[in-house]
Scaffold this motif. Structure first.
Motif, PDB file in Angstrom:
ATOM      1  N   LYS A  55       3.316   9.911  -8.676  1.00 24.79           N
ATOM      2  CA  LYS A  55       3.388   9.928  -7.210  1.00 24.79           C
ATOM      3  C   LYS A  55       2.409   8.975  -6.543  1.00 24.79           C
ATOM      4  CE  LYS A  55       0.680  14.213  -6.424  1.00 24.79           C
ATOM      5  NZ  LYS A  55      -0.593  13.511  -6.241  1.00 24.79           N
ATOM      6  N   ASP A  56       1.310   8.656  -7.227  1.00 27.98           N
ATOM      7  CA  ASP A  56       0.340   7.729  -6.648  1.00 27.98           C
ATOM      8  C   ASP A  56       0.624   6.269  -6.991  1.00 27.98           C
ATOM      9  OD1 ASP A  56      -1.015   9.857  -5.507  1.00 27.98           O
ATOM     10  OD2 ASP A  56      -2.267  10.145  -7.285  1.00 27.98           O
ATOM     11  N   ASP A  57       1.674   6.032  -7.775  1.00 24.46           N
ATOM     12  CA  ASP A  57       2.059   4.641  -8.069  1.00 24.46           C
ATOM     13  C   ASP A  57       2.503   3.957  -6.776  1.00 24.46           C
ATOM     14  OD1 ASP A  57       1.606   5.051 -10.741  1.00 24.46           O
ATOM     15  OD2 ASP A  57       3.724   5.067 -11.329  1.00 24.46           O
ATOM     16  N   TYR A  58       2.394   2.647  -6.746  1.00 18.10           N
ATOM     17  CA  TYR A  58       2.899   1.909  -5.597  1.00 18.10           C
ATOM     18  C   TYR A  58       4.424   1.910  -5.614  1.00 18.10           C
ATOM     19  CZ  TYR A  58      -1.846   0.386  -4.744  1.00 18.10           C
ATOM     20  OH  TYR A  58      -3.181   0.370  -4.470  1.00 18.10           O
ATOM     21  N   LEU A  59       4.986   2.082  -4.441  1.00 19.69           N
ATOM     22  CA  LEU A  59       6.443   2.081  -4.293  1.00 19.69           C
ATOM     23  C   LEU A  59       7.043   0.793  -4.859  1.00 19.69           C
ATOM     24  CD1 LEU A  59       8.692   3.883  -2.920  1.00 19.69           C
ATOM     25  CD2 LEU A  59       8.601   2.240  -1.039  1.00 19.69           C
ATOM     26  N   THR A  81       2.927   4.270  -1.260  1.00 22.82           N
ATOM     27  CA  THR A  81       3.026   4.931  -2.569  1.00 22.82           C
ATOM     28  C   THR A  81       4.374   5.631  -2.736  1.00 22.82           C
ATOM     29  OG1 THR A  81       2.104   6.992  -1.753  1.00 22.82           O
ATOM     30  CG2 THR A  81       0.535   5.376  -2.631  1.00 22.82           C
ATOM     31  N   GLU A  93       5.190   8.819  -0.697  1.00 22.65           N
ATOM     32  CA  GLU A  93       5.653   8.732   0.694  1.00 22.65           C
ATOM     33  C   GLU A  93       7.176   8.701   0.819  1.00 22.65           C
ATOM     34  OE1 GLU A  93       3.366   5.790   3.132  1.00 22.65           O
ATOM     35  OE2 GLU A  93       2.130   5.642   1.328  1.00 22.65           O
ATOM     36  N   CYS A  97       7.518   7.233 -13.372  1.00 24.17           N
ATOM     37  CA  CYS A  97       6.436   6.803 -12.477  1.00 24.17           C
ATOM     38  C   CYS A  97       5.674   8.029 -12.007  1.00 24.17           C
ATOM     39  CB  CYS A  97       6.988   6.003 -11.297  1.00 24.17           C
ATOM     40  SG  CYS A  97       7.935   6.972 -10.138  1.00 24.17           S
ATOM     41  N   LYS A 111       0.799  -1.227   0.000  1.00 22.85           N
ATOM     42  CA  LYS A 111       0.000   0.000   0.000  1.00 22.85           C
ATOM     43  C   LYS A 111       0.828   1.272   0.000  1.00 22.85           C
ATOM     44  CE  LYS A 111      -3.942  -2.157   2.226  1.00 22.85           C
ATOM     45  NZ  LYS A 111      -4.286  -2.667   3.566  1.00 22.85           N
TER      46      LYS A 111
END
Lengths: 159, 159
Positions: free
Chosen positions: A106-110, A26, A29, A104, A24
């Motif tokens: 910013k809301d992509d998953y890390l 992103t 973070e 990528c 979860k």
């Protein structure tokens, strides 16, 4: 009633809980500030900026501040071995150019960003914002950020 | 007896389970093969080796194959900017020298190695074995390994 403290039902193992938490997170973070240079800046300027800002990847933008390419420490090292005058060689000659740049949001998953870094064998990705004009660079996410994420997941928050 | 499937007692939250699992991972589980060069090899040779092996950090050894230093992509880029003849400049002139080299051992916790990478702002550490003669290089652990560890913790095993 029997005490429920310390018991919980999830239908999941500890490893699955771990995975869920991780999945979860992103990019937003953990992303860092992007360091950008202009297309017509020289390779010498790029190397100076890289040392000054102490980053491994620079993002190259055009006059409208839109992403056009990326240069890595490896690109700069390769260029510096050629017998060219680095001060008169524009960085857009040696950069990796769009659309070949891995990006990528910013809301992509890390984890998806981490997988891209591994698959493409690169140190960092630009975090971009798609606008009608093109891609604006809003951040950078690197293997250093991934290493920090790993340490912080263990509970040793360092931010 | 009531079914116990899906229930477990730990007295811990999901986050604590995550931290516990992470904290037990050792360097040995994620380390890569070390790429070494000799002290008297030239900076030019070092750069060639770095491109050939596609690594960001090279370990420098003496005639007895013991660790004497480390060179990074950054060190090589800095050297290549100087107007010296890279083919006649020995790498031991530009390397970071023992005892200033951050090291780790295969039984160290991965998280401690990750913290060292962050604190020292370096891309990789030699994994060493202490012998009566000195330090033998047995592996390398980098921010790439940390990125892989992060992805694998989420359950996407790629090794």
């Amino acid at each position: 009633a029997r005490p429920r403290v310390g018991y919980f039902f999830t239908g999941k193992t500890g490893n699955e809980l771990l995975a869920d938490k991780l999945k979860k997170i992103t990019v937003a973070e953990y992303q860092s500030i992007p360091i950008v240079i202009k297309e017509n800046d020289s390779v010498y300027d790029a190397i100076s900026t890289m040392f000054l800002e102490d980053v491994g990847t620079l993002f190259v933008i055009d006059e409208a501040a839109l992403l056009t390419g990326v240069v890595s420490r490896k690109d700069l090292l390769r260029a510096s071995l050629g017998n060219q005058d680095l001060a008169s060689l524009p960085v857009n000659i040696i950069m990796t150019r769009m659309p070949n740049v891995a990006i990528c949001k910013k809301d992509d998953y890390l984890l998806d960003a981490a997988s891209k870094l591994i698959e493409k064998q690169i140190d960092g990705l630009p975090v971009v914002d798609q606008t009608p004009e093109g891609l604006q660079v809003v951040g950078r996410i690197t293997k250093s950020n991934m290493t920090k994420a790993l340490v912080e997941l263990a509970g040793n928050r360092r931010r």
